[in-house]
Design a protein around this motif. Structure first.
Motif, PDB file in Angstrom:
ATOM      1  N   ILE A 263       0.765  -1.153   0.025  1.00  0.00           N
ATOM      2  CA  ILE A 263      -0.038  -0.018  -0.078  1.00  0.00           C
ATOM      3  C   ILE A 263       0.981   1.000  -0.113  1.00  0.00           C
ATOM      4  CG2 ILE A 263      -1.487   1.492   1.469  1.00  0.00           C
ATOM      5  CD1 ILE A 263      -2.986  -0.706   0.059  1.00  0.00           C
ATOM      6  N   GLY A 264       2.034   1.466   0.816  1.00  0.00           N
ATOM      7  CA  GLY A 264       2.919   2.399   0.680  1.00  0.00           C
ATOM      8  C   GLY A 264       3.233   2.785  -0.554  1.00  0.00           C
ATOM      9  N   GLY A 265       3.923   1.636  -1.378  1.00  0.00           N
ATOM     10  CA  GLY A 265       4.491   1.744  -2.786  1.00  0.00           C
ATOM     11  C   GLY A 265       3.252   2.299  -3.741  1.00  0.00           C
ATOM     12  N   LEU A 266       1.919   1.763  -3.488  1.00  0.00           N
ATOM     13  CA  LEU A 266       0.957   2.074  -4.226  1.00  0.00           C
ATOM     14  C   LEU A 266       0.427   3.414  -4.147  1.00  0.00           C
ATOM     15  CD1 LEU A 266      -0.972   0.766  -6.427  1.00  0.00           C
ATOM     16  CD2 LEU A 266      -2.454   0.250  -4.328  1.00  0.00           C
ATOM     17  N   ALA A 267       0.612   3.983  -2.911  1.00  0.00           N
ATOM     18  CA  ALA A 267       0.366   5.437  -2.558  1.00  0.00           C
ATOM     19  C   ALA A 267       1.197   6.411  -3.249  1.00  0.00           C
ATOM     20  CB  ALA A 267       0.462   5.526  -1.266  1.00  0.00           C
ATOM     21  N   ALA A 268       2.559   6.144  -3.325  1.00  0.00           N
ATOM     22  CA  ALA A 268       3.481   6.954  -3.944  1.00  0.00           C
ATOM     23  C   ALA A 268       3.332   6.943  -5.403  1.00  0.00           C
ATOM     24  CB  ALA A 268       4.855   6.328  -3.791  1.00  0.00           C
ATOM     25  N   VAL A 269       2.705   5.760  -6.153  1.00  0.00           N
ATOM     26  CA  VAL A 269       2.506   5.590  -7.424  1.00  0.00           C
ATOM     27  C   VAL A 269       1.233   6.633  -7.709  1.00  0.00           C
ATOM     28  CG1 VAL A 269       1.796   3.976  -9.326  1.00  0.00           C
ATOM     29  CG2 VAL A 269       3.453   3.280  -7.703  1.00  0.00           C
ATOM     30  N   PHE A 270       0.175   6.641  -6.950  1.00  0.00           N
ATOM     31  CA  PHE A 270      -1.117   7.242  -7.189  1.00  0.00           C
ATOM     32  C   PHE A 270      -0.643   8.737  -7.124  1.00  0.00           C
ATOM     33  CE2 PHE A 270      -4.674   9.413  -4.993  1.00  0.00           C
ATOM     34  CZ  PHE A 270      -5.463   9.279  -6.456  1.00  0.00           C
ATOM     35  N   ILE A 271       0.308   9.349  -6.150  1.00  0.00           N
ATOM     36  CA  ILE A 271       0.553  10.674  -6.024  1.00  0.00           C
ATOM     37  C   ILE A 271       1.215  11.060  -7.366  1.00  0.00           C
ATOM     38  CG2 ILE A 271       1.691  12.347  -5.036  1.00  0.00           C
ATOM     39  CD1 ILE A 271       1.469  10.791  -2.194  1.00  0.00           C
ATOM     40  N   ASN A 272       2.053  10.207  -8.062  1.00  0.00           N
ATOM     41  CA  ASN A 272       2.943  10.394  -9.352  1.00  0.00           C
ATOM     42  C   ASN A 272       1.956  10.444 -10.447  1.00  0.00           C
ATOM     43  OD1 ASN A 272       5.207  11.011  -8.025  1.00  0.00           O
ATOM     44  ND2 ASN A 272       5.934   8.692  -7.981  1.00  0.00           N
ATOM     45  N   VAL A 273       1.161   9.563 -10.392  1.00  0.00           N
ATOM     46  CA  VAL A 273       0.056   9.482 -11.608  1.00  0.00           C
ATOM     47  C   VAL A 273      -0.992  10.641 -11.583  1.00  0.00           C
ATOM     48  CG1 VAL A 273      -1.927   8.055 -12.370  1.00  0.00           C
ATOM     49  CG2 VAL A 273       0.287   6.946 -11.820  1.00  0.00           C
ATOM     50  N   TYR A 274      -1.354  10.931 -10.215  1.00  0.00           N
ATOM     51  CA  TYR A 274      -2.300  12.096 -10.362  1.00  0.00           C
ATOM     52  C   TYR A 274      -1.847  13.357 -10.773  1.00  0.00           C
ATOM     53  CZ  TYR A 274      -5.403  15.583  -7.790  1.00  0.00           C
ATOM     54  OH  TYR A 274      -6.077  16.566  -7.680  1.00  0.00           O
ATOM     55  N   TYR A 275      -0.470  13.680 -10.121  1.00  0.00           N
ATOM     56  CA  TYR A 275      -0.027  14.928 -10.813  1.00  0.00           C
ATOM     57  C   TYR A 275       0.802  14.778 -12.211  1.00  0.00           C
ATOM     58  CZ  TYR A 275      -0.705  16.950  -6.004  1.00  0.00           C
ATOM     59  OH  TYR A 275      -1.431  17.464  -5.239  1.00  0.00           O
ATOM     60  N   ARG A 276       0.907  13.607 -12.809  1.00  0.00           N
ATOM     61  CA  ARG A 276       1.368  13.484 -14.194  1.00  0.00           C
ATOM     62  C   ARG A 276       0.173  13.893 -14.826  1.00  0.00           C
ATOM     63  NH1 ARG A 276       5.507  10.802 -16.360  1.00  0.00           N
ATOM     64  NH2 ARG A 276       6.654  11.357 -14.375  1.00  0.00           N
ATOM     65  N   ILE A 277      -1.086  13.322 -14.602  1.00  0.00           N
ATOM     66  CA  ILE A 277      -2.115  13.599 -15.318  1.00  0.00           C
ATOM     67  C   ILE A 277      -2.542  15.074 -15.266  1.00  0.00           C
ATOM     68  CG2 ILE A 277      -4.883  13.064 -15.418  1.00  0.00           C
ATOM     69  CD1 ILE A 277      -4.106  10.288 -14.385  1.00  0.00           C
ATOM     70  N   LYS A 278      -2.576  15.688 -14.023  1.00  0.00           N
ATOM     71  CA  LYS A 278      -2.771  17.327 -13.976  1.00  0.00           C
ATOM     72  C   LYS A 278      -1.829  17.863 -14.999  1.00  0.00           C
ATOM     73  CE  LYS A 278      -4.364  19.314 -10.594  1.00  0.00           C
ATOM     74  NZ  LYS A 278      -4.369  19.888  -9.312  1.00  0.00           N
ATOM     75  N   ASP A 279      -0.564  17.539 -14.817  1.00  0.00           N
ATOM     76  CA  ASP A 279       0.383  18.390 -15.676  1.00  0.00           C
ATOM     77  C   ASP A 279       0.154  18.263 -17.313  1.00  0.00           C
ATOM     78  OD1 ASP A 279       1.623  19.021 -13.527  1.00  0.00           O
ATOM     79  OD2 ASP A 279       3.162  17.552 -13.363  1.00  0.00           O
ATOM     80  N   VAL A 334      -8.140  -0.318  -9.558  1.00  0.00           N
ATOM     81  CA  VAL A 334      -7.138   0.442  -8.888  1.00  0.00           C
ATOM     82  C   VAL A 334      -6.722   1.463 -10.013  1.00  0.00           C
ATOM     83  CG1 VAL A 334      -4.831   0.428  -7.923  1.00  0.00           C
ATOM     84  CG2 VAL A 334      -6.419  -1.468  -7.252  1.00  0.00           C
ATOM     85  N   VAL A 335      -6.244   0.933 -11.150  1.00  0.00           N
ATOM     86  CA  VAL A 335      -5.723   1.752 -12.242  1.00  0.00           C
ATOM     87  C   VAL A 335      -6.870   2.887 -12.700  1.00  0.00           C
ATOM     88  CG1 VAL A 335      -4.502   1.834 -14.434  1.00  0.00           C
ATOM     89  CG2 VAL A 335      -4.060  -0.089 -12.955  1.00  0.00           C
ATOM     90  N   ALA A 336      -8.113   2.362 -12.921  1.00  0.00           N
ATOM     91  CA  ALA A 336      -8.960   2.868 -13.436  1.00  0.00           C
ATOM     92  C   ALA A 336      -9.524   4.094 -12.514  1.00  0.00           C
ATOM     93  CB  ALA A 336     -10.238   2.283 -13.903  1.00  0.00           C
ATOM     94  N   LYS A 337      -9.686   4.061 -11.256  1.00  0.00           N
ATOM     95  CA  LYS A 337      -9.848   4.954 -10.271  1.00  0.00           C
ATOM     96  C   LYS A 337      -8.852   6.021 -10.339  1.00  0.00           C
ATOM     97  CE  LYS A 337     -12.895   6.744  -7.377  1.00  0.00           C
ATOM     98  NZ  LYS A 337     -14.239   6.860  -7.504  1.00  0.00           N
ATOM     99  N   MET A 338      -7.642   5.514 -10.358  1.00  0.00           N
ATOM    100  CA  MET A 338      -6.572   6.557 -10.286  1.00  0.00           C
ATOM    101  C   MET A 338      -6.448   7.578 -11.604  1.00  0.00           C
ATOM    102  SD  MET A 338      -3.107   4.353  -9.365  1.00  0.00           S
ATOM    103  CE  MET A 338      -2.766   3.846  -7.822  1.00  0.00           C
ATOM    104  N   LYS A 438       8.034  12.514  -0.071  1.00  0.00           N
ATOM    105  CA  LYS A 438       8.036  12.934   1.077  1.00  0.00           C
ATOM    106  C   LYS A 438       6.775  13.954   1.190  1.00  0.00           C
ATOM    107  CE  LYS A 438      10.668  17.001   3.398  1.00  0.00           C
ATOM    108  NZ  LYS A 438      11.470  17.985   3.269  1.00  0.00           N
ATOM    109  N   GLU A 439       6.082  14.460   0.293  1.00  0.00           N
ATOM    110  CA  GLU A 439       4.787  15.388   0.541  1.00  0.00           C
ATOM    111  C   GLU A 439       3.700  14.259   0.175  1.00  0.00           C
ATOM    112  OE1 GLU A 439       4.997  18.225   1.296  1.00  0.00           O
ATOM    113  OE2 GLU A 439       7.195  18.505   1.130  1.00  0.00           O
ATOM    114  N   SER A 440       2.929  15.006   1.146  1.00  0.00           N
ATOM    115  CA  SER A 440       1.345  14.118   0.819  1.00  0.00           C
ATOM    116  C   SER A 440       0.876  14.454  -0.549  1.00  0.00           C
ATOM    117  CB  SER A 440       0.607  14.397   2.054  1.00  0.00           C
ATOM    118  OG  SER A 440       0.137  15.819   1.969  1.00  0.00           O
ATOM    119  N   LEU A 441      -0.553  13.780  -0.588  1.00  0.00           N
ATOM    120  CA  LEU A 441      -1.189  14.115  -2.056  1.00  0.00           C
ATOM    121  C   LEU A 441      -1.461  15.425  -2.061  1.00  0.00           C
ATOM    122  CD1 LEU A 441      -2.738  12.823  -4.320  1.00  0.00           C
ATOM    123  CD2 LEU A 441      -4.446  12.203  -2.813  1.00  0.00           C
ATOM    124  N   GLU A 442      -1.850  15.936  -0.839  1.00  0.00           N
ATOM    125  CA  GLU A 442      -2.471  17.558  -0.901  1.00  0.00           C
ATOM    126  C   GLU A 442      -1.272  18.528  -0.994  1.00  0.00           C
ATOM    127  OE1 GLU A 442      -5.550  18.343  -1.634  1.00  0.00           O
ATOM    128  OE2 GLU A 442      -6.864  16.863  -0.855  1.00  0.00           O
TER     129      GLU A 442
END
Length: 604
Positions: A263-279, A334-338, A438-442
């Motif tokens: 879950i810890g690794g997946l959380a870091a992946v989600f943060i990266n995916v989320y901001y990559r999509i926003k960019d 998991v992937v679709a919701k991200m 280091k930083e959280s999702l928000e």
């Protein structure tokens, strides 16, 4: 006209404050008692705000989703031509957001991250109008099927209630910040029917774990009152329904440890995916008003095949917690919701990230539980239990708020048996996520623009200023081969005490202070024999013009020196200027004064 309205508002606000103070003195009511009364009022208004917000979401869901499925006879359990119409439900949300962005675009910017900045760095003075406009925008997003959550918006809505009530009674500083936290706690507590989780949400996430016993008491009161009112209006149930949790044997703790790592690794992946999509969305050359529509269309296409991604997903999560659905579907979700969440919020459809985190954690934990049950068929593992723990652990890992997640799951399940697995998994997941990200999702987007919430207002102002803006470009330098006698004559004609040394090419070779010279000033026989470079410090601490003042100030403090030479980044010896401690403090004071004036003008 605007100035007249402002004067009227100030007049009535002053009258209310004066009358309130008179009443408190008359009845001998202390400030702490009054703050407690305000917490009660905020709890009541927060519970009412949560009720109205949820009913607004239900209204848009009824108008768009329920009416469309009824009128066109759409059945998501069957594949036919009419099912294609579900693609356009989030598109309707995008179309409805166009006038919102035209007339209230300023209110919709920033999201929950902007809320945290205002609370922690800008005096917690939240304007009133976004309470309605941002709430309406989030209700449109969620009601029409956008992949987002309602917890962030309700925290902002109720936090704004706390801010407005505090400002009405002339409350400022840290106490106003506490009232905002009371509102945020009330909103989250009422949403999940979980008062303890609301308290820790406010203290861990909103106040960044900085609180006192007195403020903690007010937050507890507001959270409890909001929960009671929500139960009275909406019933005693939670948005999430979980079965009774049970752990058959303690050896399962090893599996929960493994789940925490994943879950810890997946959380870091989600943060990266989320901001990559926003960019990617930000870089797309589409009109700004078209992006919510295109975002809604994209989410609709994902929902055509996986309708579980629509909305906050609470009903589907409740089924996952009961152990339903195959592991491969859960992994796909998991992937679709991200992707759906990143597209929804990145395209300009307002909403929160709390519910998507719970969703991703639940399906990831459920898939893990099913796979472990297949690998160990004789162990009688419950996939729903791993979905439950995964849900809390993923929330903790992405928000860096383990206590909020632990108590949320405890209150949802009402079971002490869940405490040890969720504590273990949340702490491991959060530690792994912090190590990888280091930083959280928000707070990632805040870090990108140089804002560190934990650093406080002072350091963020220092980080916003560069050395190049502050440095003195006219520098008194001395040649490195100057004799001590020449140097003694030189310092009598200047007011400075530190001098950079330069060679024949004008390159920095050292720095000398008057204090260095004082050790040999009485050695007359050395005055013509020794040059200043022999007394100077050649290991010079320097700074670059593009670096910020926070970095420069920390370098000055490291050696307790007063000035830093500013050099070229490439050669590291070409002198551009010099910056002193006094220069940096003066620049900070000017910036602080300008920001305070700007905030006052914005409020006016």
């Amino acid at each position: 006209m605007a100035a007249f309205k402002q004067r009227v508002r100030i007049f009535f606000s002053r009258k209310l404050y004066q009358n309130t103070r008179a009443a408190l003195n008359r009845f001998n009511i202390s400030d702490n008692t009054f703050a407690t009364l305000l917490a009660v009022v905020i709890g009541l208004l927060g519970g009412l705000g949560n009720y109205l917000f949820r009913k607004t979401i239900d209204l848009f869901h009824w108008l768009v989703v329920e009416q469309s499925t009824t009128f066109f006879d759409i059945n998501l359990e069957e594949w036919n031509f009419r099912r294609l119409l579900v693609v356009f439900m989030p598109v309707i949300g995008g179309l409805l957001m166009i006038p919102m962005w035209i007339f209230f675009g300023k209110d919709l910017k920033g999201g929950f991250a902007g809320f945290l900045v205002t609370v922690n760095l800008k005096g917690a003075k939240l304007p009133l109008r976004p309470l309605f406009t941002r709430g309406l925008g989030a209700a449109i997003t969620l009601g029409t099927g956008g992949s987002a959550g309602q917890e962030g918006p309700i925290a902002v809505i109720c936090g704004t209630i706390g801010s407005q009530l505090g400002r009405l009674f002339k409350i400022r500083g840290s106490q106003l910040k506490v009232l905002v936290a009371c509102g945020a706690a009330a909103g989250v507590a009422a949403t999940f029917n979980a008062p303890i989780a609301g308290v820790f949400f406010a203290t861990e996430i909103v106040l960044l774990s900085s609180f006192e016993v007195a403020s903690f008491t007010q937050i507890v009161i507001a959270s409890g009152i909001a929960t009671v009112l929500s139960r009275a209006m909406l019933g005693n149930g939670s948005e999430l329904v979980a079965p009774v949790y049970a752990m058959d044997s303690f050896w399962e703790l090893g599996l929960y440890l493994l789940l925490g790592i994943i879950i810890g690794g997946l959380a870091a992946v989600f943060i990266n995916v989320y901001y990559r999509i926003k960019d990617v969305i930000d870089a797309t050359k589409l009109p700004k008003l078209a992006k919510p529509v295109v975002g809604g269309l994209t989410v609709g296409l994902i929902g055509l095949f996986l309708p579980q991604v629509f909305g906050n997903g609470y009903e589907f999560m409740s089924e996952v917690l009961s152990g339903h659905f195959a592991w491969h579907l859960l992994l796909l979700l998991v992937v679709a919701k991200m992707i759906a969440t990143g597209v929804t919020i990145g395209s300009g459809l307002p909403g929160g990230l709390f519910a998507p985190c719970l969703f991703i954690g639940a399906v990831a934990g459920g898939a893990f539980g099913h796979l472990m049950a297949m690998l160990m068929p004789g162990a009688a593992l419950s996939p729903g239990a791993y979905a439950l723990v995964g849900m809390g652990a993923f929330l903790a890992a992405t928000t860096h708020a383990p206590m909020t997640a632990i108590f949320l799951l405890f209150e949802i399940t009402d079971s002490y048996e869940v405490i040890i697995p969720i504590m273990l998994t949340c702490v491991i997941g959060t530690a792994i996520a912090r190590h990888l990200k280091k930083e959280s999702l928000e707070t990632v987007e805040l870090t990108r623009i140089g804002i560190d919430l934990e650093a406080g207002k002072e350091r963020n102002i220092m980080k916003s200023l560069t050395v190049g803006e502050v440095m003195q470009t006219r520098v008194e330098t001395i040649p490195e081969n100057m004799t001590l006698r020449e140097f003694a004559d030189f310092i009598q004609r200047t007011q400075h005490t530190n001098f950079p040394l330069v060679n024949a090419s004008g390159e920095l070779t050292g720095i000398i202070s008057v204090q260095d010279f004082m050790d040999v000033v009485f050695e007359k026989n050395l005055m013509d024999l020794v040059v200043v470079k022999e007394l100077a410090t050649t290991d010079v601490i320097t700074v670059f013009a593009e670096e910020n003042l926070d970095t420069a100030m920390r370098r000055i403090g490291y050696r307790n020196i007063e000035q830093l030479p500013v050099v070229d980044r490439e050669t590291r010896c070409k002198l551009h200027g010099i910056v002193s401690r006094h220069d940096m403090i003066s620049a900070y004071n000017r910036a602080l004064m300008n920001r305070t004036r700007a905030l006052e003008e914005a409020e006016a």
